[in-house]
Design a protein around this motif. Structure first.
Motif, short mmCIF file in Angstrom:
data_model
loop_
_atom_site.label_atom_id
_atom_site.label_comp_id
_atom_site.label_asym_id
_atom_site.label_seq_id
_atom_site.Cartn_x
_atom_site.Cartn_y
_atom_site.Cartn_z
N MET A 1 0.84 -1.20 0.00
CA MET A 1 0.00 0.00 0.00
C MET A 1 0.87 1.25 0.00
SD MET A 1 -3.03 1.11 2.68
CE MET A 1 -2.01 2.04 3.83
N ARG A 2 0.60 2.17 -0.92
CA ARG A 2 1.34 3.43 -0.99
C ARG A 2 0.55 4.50 -0.23
NH1 ARG A 2 1.30 4.08 -7.30
NH2 ARG A 2 -0.87 3.60 -6.77
N LEU A 3 1.20 5.09 0.77
CA LEU A 3 0.50 5.98 1.69
C LEU A 3 1.00 7.41 1.58
CD1 LEU A 3 -1.58 5.93 4.13
CD2 LEU A 3 0.46 5.95 5.58
N LEU A 4 0.04 8.36 1.57
CA LEU A 4 0.33 9.78 1.63
C LEU A 4 0.05 10.28 3.04
CD1 LEU A 4 0.84 12.42 -0.23
CD2 LEU A 4 -1.66 12.72 0.02
N VAL A 5 0.96 11.06 3.60
CA VAL A 5 0.75 11.68 4.91
C VAL A 5 0.34 13.12 4.68
CG1 VAL A 5 1.76 12.23 7.15
CG2 VAL A 5 2.50 10.16 5.93
N LEU A 6 -0.87 13.46 5.10
CA LEU A 6 -1.41 14.81 4.90
C LEU A 6 -1.35 15.57 6.23
CD1 LEU A 6 -2.92 16.95 3.26
CD2 LEU A 6 -5.05 15.73 3.79
N GLY A 7 -0.48 16.58 6.29
CA GLY A 7 -0.23 17.28 7.53
C GLY A 7 0.97 16.65 8.22
N THR A 8 1.99 17.47 8.55
CA THR A 8 3.23 16.90 9.09
C THR A 8 3.59 17.49 10.45
OG1 THR A 8 4.59 18.48 7.85
CG2 THR A 8 4.12 16.36 6.79
N GLY A 9 2.57 17.84 11.25
CA GLY A 9 2.80 18.32 12.61
C GLY A 9 3.16 17.18 13.54
N GLY A 10 3.09 17.43 14.85
CA GLY A 10 3.57 16.47 15.84
C GLY A 10 2.97 15.08 15.73
N MET A 11 1.62 14.97 15.63
CA MET A 11 0.96 13.67 15.60
C MET A 11 1.31 12.88 14.34
SD MET A 11 -0.95 11.74 17.39
CE MET A 11 -1.98 10.28 17.23
N ALA A 12 1.68 13.58 13.27
CA ALA A 12 2.01 12.90 12.01
C ALA A 12 3.21 11.98 12.18
CB ALA A 12 2.28 13.92 10.91
N ALA A 62 0.11 9.20 -7.23
CA ALA A 62 0.74 7.89 -7.08
C ALA A 62 0.68 7.38 -5.63
CB ALA A 62 2.19 7.96 -7.56
N PHE A 63 -0.54 7.34 -5.09
CA PHE A 63 -0.74 6.78 -3.75
C PHE A 63 -2.12 6.12 -3.70
CE2 PHE A 63 -2.30 11.10 -3.71
CZ PHE A 63 -3.40 11.11 -2.89
N ASP A 64 -2.26 5.15 -2.79
CA ASP A 64 -3.50 4.39 -2.68
C ASP A 64 -4.39 4.91 -1.55
OD1 ASP A 64 -2.53 2.37 -4.60
OD2 ASP A 64 -1.13 1.87 -2.98
N ALA A 65 -3.75 5.42 -0.50
CA ALA A 65 -4.48 5.82 0.69
C ALA A 65 -3.77 7.00 1.33
CB ALA A 65 -4.58 4.66 1.68
N ALA A 66 -4.50 7.71 2.18
CA ALA A 66 -3.92 8.84 2.89
C ALA A 66 -4.28 8.78 4.36
CB ALA A 66 -4.41 10.16 2.30
N THR A 67 -3.35 9.25 5.19
CA THR A 67 -3.65 9.44 6.60
C THR A 67 -3.72 10.95 6.84
OG1 THR A 67 -3.00 8.87 8.87
CG2 THR A 67 -1.20 9.30 7.31
N ASN A 68 -4.89 11.41 7.29
CA ASN A 68 -5.17 12.84 7.40
C ASN A 68 -4.87 13.31 8.82
OD1 ASN A 68 -6.18 15.45 7.35
ND2 ASN A 68 -8.00 14.91 6.16
N VAL A 69 -3.76 14.04 8.98
CA VAL A 69 -3.31 14.49 10.31
C VAL A 69 -3.27 16.01 10.35
CG1 VAL A 69 -1.77 13.76 12.17
CG2 VAL A 69 -1.74 12.51 10.03
N THR A 70 -4.20 16.63 9.63
CA THR A 70 -4.31 18.09 9.61
C THR A 70 -5.07 18.58 10.85
OG1 THR A 70 -6.35 17.91 8.32
CG2 THR A 70 -4.28 18.18 7.10
#
Length: 358
Positions: A1-12, A62-70
């Motif tokens: 699985m190719r993952l995008l990280v959305l938001g790169t603050g502390g919890m990310a 080019a990603f399958d899923a995202a984790t939204n940490v905004t």
């Protein structure tokens, strides 16, 4: 699985570390409006591609899923955009700042057929899972009384940083910056802890909230410190139990503690989760007569991150889903309305709250 990280603050960082540890998951991209922050995050986690906007990342695709940490107020527009682009989404809690927005997100998720999940992190607590199992199998009989609390002390101590100078804390104290205070931030956690653990939904509530004075004119720079710091709630559950739920950021001596006590007509259970670990105790069977409590082994459970990945691979739904989180948000919205109207409110299927006692 190719993952995008959305938001790169502390919890990310926690998201990235957990996902990177799962076989077959590749962190392929990161998005943040702050170019320095996203560059540092990508370098630290070995992520090849960075983007200044979600639109740019979706155009790349080019990603399958995202984790939204905004931040909370950004969850709604960004998650809807990801679903429209056909991407699976793990979204941080709360799903949105209001039930109306959360409901829209849940409807979009249901229509999409994609895997969507809300990161209610305390589902990872094995004692909570074991407690729920015991309640549902009748180990404590009919549940009569529930006590749930979420206690933090970051407005008192600097163990997690200095909230008076750091934006990652200050925005949580300001309604103008999208915060609904401790009720919106951790209220969803303790509501889920109580309702999931007891296997029962909240039906009626009465709530009080309070924002304490924290600075001259309750303002620091651009931040108006008007979001609530503490809340208390009485609730009636669908199983007939009466409950008391409360949370505070002024809980001196408690860095981060969730506690759930469930008392039935045949026994009782207590779950405690802190930064040092989790425990489950029970007063069951013959021990009820003399109020003897014993430790219960809860084993281990997979994390939300692991369950999300497995659901994407299997193409099946997973809980806690968007609809569940939206229903929790309805209770939080009603808590604010109950505070304003000074009356008990019933949780209805419709979006509009209905007064049960004026």
């Amino acid at each position: 699985m190719r993952l995008l990280v959305l938001g790169t603050g502390g919890m990310a960082n926690s998201h990235a570390e957990h996902f990177a540890a799962i076989d077959g998951v590749e962190l392929v991209g990161a998005v943040d409006v702050d170019p320095a922050r996203v560059a540092a995050f990508a370098a630290h986690h070995g992520i090849a591609h960075t983007f200044p906007t979600l639109d740019a990342a979706i155009a790349w695709g080019a990603f399958d899923a995202a984790t939204n940490v905004t931040p909370d107020r950004i969850h709604h527009p960004t998650t809807l955009a990801l679903l429209a682009a056909g991407k699976h989404v793990l979204c941080e809690k709360p799903l949105a700042e209001t039930y109306a927005k959360a409901d829209e997100m849940a409807r979009a998720a249901e229509a999409s057929g994609l895997v969507t999940m809300v990161n209610l992190t305390y589902r990872n607590v094995a004692p909570l899972q074991k407690a729920r199992e015991l309640v549902l199998t009748g180990a404590i009989g009919r549940v009569r009384h529930i006590e749930a609390s979420y206690l933090q002390s970051w407005l008192v101590s600097k163990a997690w940083g200095d909230w008076t100078t750091q934006s990652q804390w200050l925005w949580r104290l300001s309604t103008r910056h999208g915060s609904n205070g401790v009720l919106g931030d951790v209220g969803i956690h303790i509501l889920d802890f109580a309702s999931y653990g007891s296997g029962s939904d909240v039906e009626t509530i009465f709530a009080r909230t309070k924002a304490f004075d924290k600075a001259p004119d309750n303002r620091i720079g651009e931040y108006n410190l008007d979001a609530n710091d503490s809340f208390t709630m009485t609730a009636e559950f669908s199983n007939g139990a009466l409950g008391v739920i409360h949370a505070s950021r002024w809980a001196t001596g408690h860095l981060n503690e969730l506690r759930l006590r469930m008392h039935g007509d045949k026994g009782a259970l207590e779950v405690i989760h802190t930064t040092e670990g989790s425990t489950l105790r029970g007063c069951l069977g013959d021990d009820v007569e003399n109020a003897v409590w014993r430790a219960i082994d809860a084993g281990v459970v997979p994390t939300n991150y692991q369950r999300f990945v497995e659901a994407v691979r299997a193409g099946r739904p997973v809980e806690p889903g968007f609809r569940h989180a939206a229903e929790l948000q309805k209770v939080l919205d009603l808590a604010l309305a109950a505070e304003k109207e000074r009356c008990e409110l019933a949780v209805q299927a419709a979006a509009e709250p209905k007064t049960s006692h004026g």
